[in-house]
Scaffold this motif. Structure first.
Motif, PDB file in Angstrom:
ATOM      1  N   GLY A 187       4.467  -7.085   0.112  1.00 32.26           N
ATOM      2  CA  GLY A 187       3.837  -5.774  -0.004  1.00 32.26           C
ATOM      3  C   GLY A 187       4.506  -4.921  -1.072  1.00 32.26           C
ATOM      4  O   GLY A 187       5.716  -5.030  -1.296  1.00 32.26           O
ATOM      5  N   THR A 244       4.440 -12.785   3.763  1.00 33.03           N
ATOM      6  CA  THR A 244       3.647 -11.609   3.377  1.00 33.03           C
ATOM      7  C   THR A 244       4.448 -10.762   2.409  1.00 33.03           C
ATOM      8  O   THR A 244       5.627 -10.473   2.656  1.00 33.03           O
ATOM      9  CB  THR A 244       3.264 -10.766   4.610  1.00 33.03           C
ATOM     10  N   THR A 247       4.288  -0.763  -2.678  1.00 30.16           N
ATOM     11  CA  THR A 247       3.709   0.583  -2.647  1.00 30.16           C
ATOM     12  C   THR A 247       4.372   1.436  -3.719  1.00 30.16           C
ATOM     13  O   THR A 247       5.527   1.196  -4.112  1.00 30.16           O
ATOM     14  CB  THR A 247       3.896   1.262  -1.280  1.00 30.16           C
ATOM     15  N   GLU A 288      13.432  -5.436   2.388  1.00 31.62           N
ATOM     16  CA  GLU A 288      12.737  -4.394   1.626  1.00 31.62           C
ATOM     17  C   GLU A 288      13.688  -3.764   0.616  1.00 31.62           C
ATOM     18  O   GLU A 288      14.845  -3.481   0.929  1.00 31.62           O
ATOM     19  CB  GLU A 288      12.202  -3.322   2.565  1.00 31.62           C
TER      20      GLU A 288
END
Length: 211
Positions: A5, A3, A7, A66
């Motif tokens: 992601g 996955t 932002t 991250e």
């Protein structure tokens, strides 16, 4: 499975107005004088970008990475305090009717890296561990006790337990690795040998209910 992601958050200014400030003029034998119209500018919530990757190599394992960019260099450059409308009129000799104070901050951008792992021990119990690193954003020349030493490395351990279908409990242990600074700010009234060290251990427990 894998996955990914991403932002993004825009920069938001945080100007403060209609504040109050009391200044100690006792050294000038004028007591304390309150200013009733105070404005504080130069602070913003920084723009930031987060990119995260979550990978499940097996049914009971999750790995995460991250990267976070925080745009401090454009968010906080200089604090500015303006104070007007003193409560006394007329003012004692040598006491200003208006105060303007500037403090250079000139923050550096941060690039934070976070690593995490979770193992599902059984249907009700999960174990977690994490690490985070982000460089101190304040240059040494602009450090003051009001800004303090900001930890750079963080470690975390956690355990989660489902007590029932609706209730669960989580326990976390967090450690901020030691960081120390030597104040070299020419605008701060601190001796050249002044140092500050920051280290912290914290424990967090939460109870959750699913509706």
């Amino acid at each position: 499975g894998l996955t990914l992601g991403l932002t993004w958050r825009n920069r938001t200014r945080l100007d403060l107005e209609q504040g109050a400030l009391t200044v100690n003029y006792e050294a000038l034998e004028a007591g304390r004088i309150a200013y009733r119209d105070v404005r504080f500018t130069g602070v913003s919530i920084p723009q930031d970008v987060q990119l995260g990757l979550l990978y499940a190599p097996a049914k009971s394992w999750l790995l995460s990475v991250e990267w976070n960019w925080i745009d401090w260099s454009r968010a906080i450059r200089e604090f500015r305090v303006e104070a007007q409308d003193p409560e006394r009129n007329p003012l004692p000799l040598l006491i200003p009717n208006e105060i303007v104070q500037l403090q250079a901050v000139e923050l550096r951008d941060q690039h934070a890296i976070s690593l995490g792992v979770m193992h599902q021990l059984d249907e009700r119990t999960s174990l977690r561990a994490g690490y985070n690193y982000a460089r101190q954003p304040v240059p040494g020349k602009n450090l003051t006790p009001l800004i303090a030493a900001i930890p750079e490395a963080h470690y975390a351990l956690g355990v989660g337990r489902a007590l029932s279908k609706t209730w669960s409990v989580d326990l976390g242990l967090f450690y901020n690795a030691p960081v120390s600074v030597r104040y070299a700010n020419p605008n701060s009234p601190i001796t050249e040998d002044a140092r500050e060290k920051h280290e912290a251990i914290s424990l967090l427990m939460t109870f959750s209910r699913n509706w």
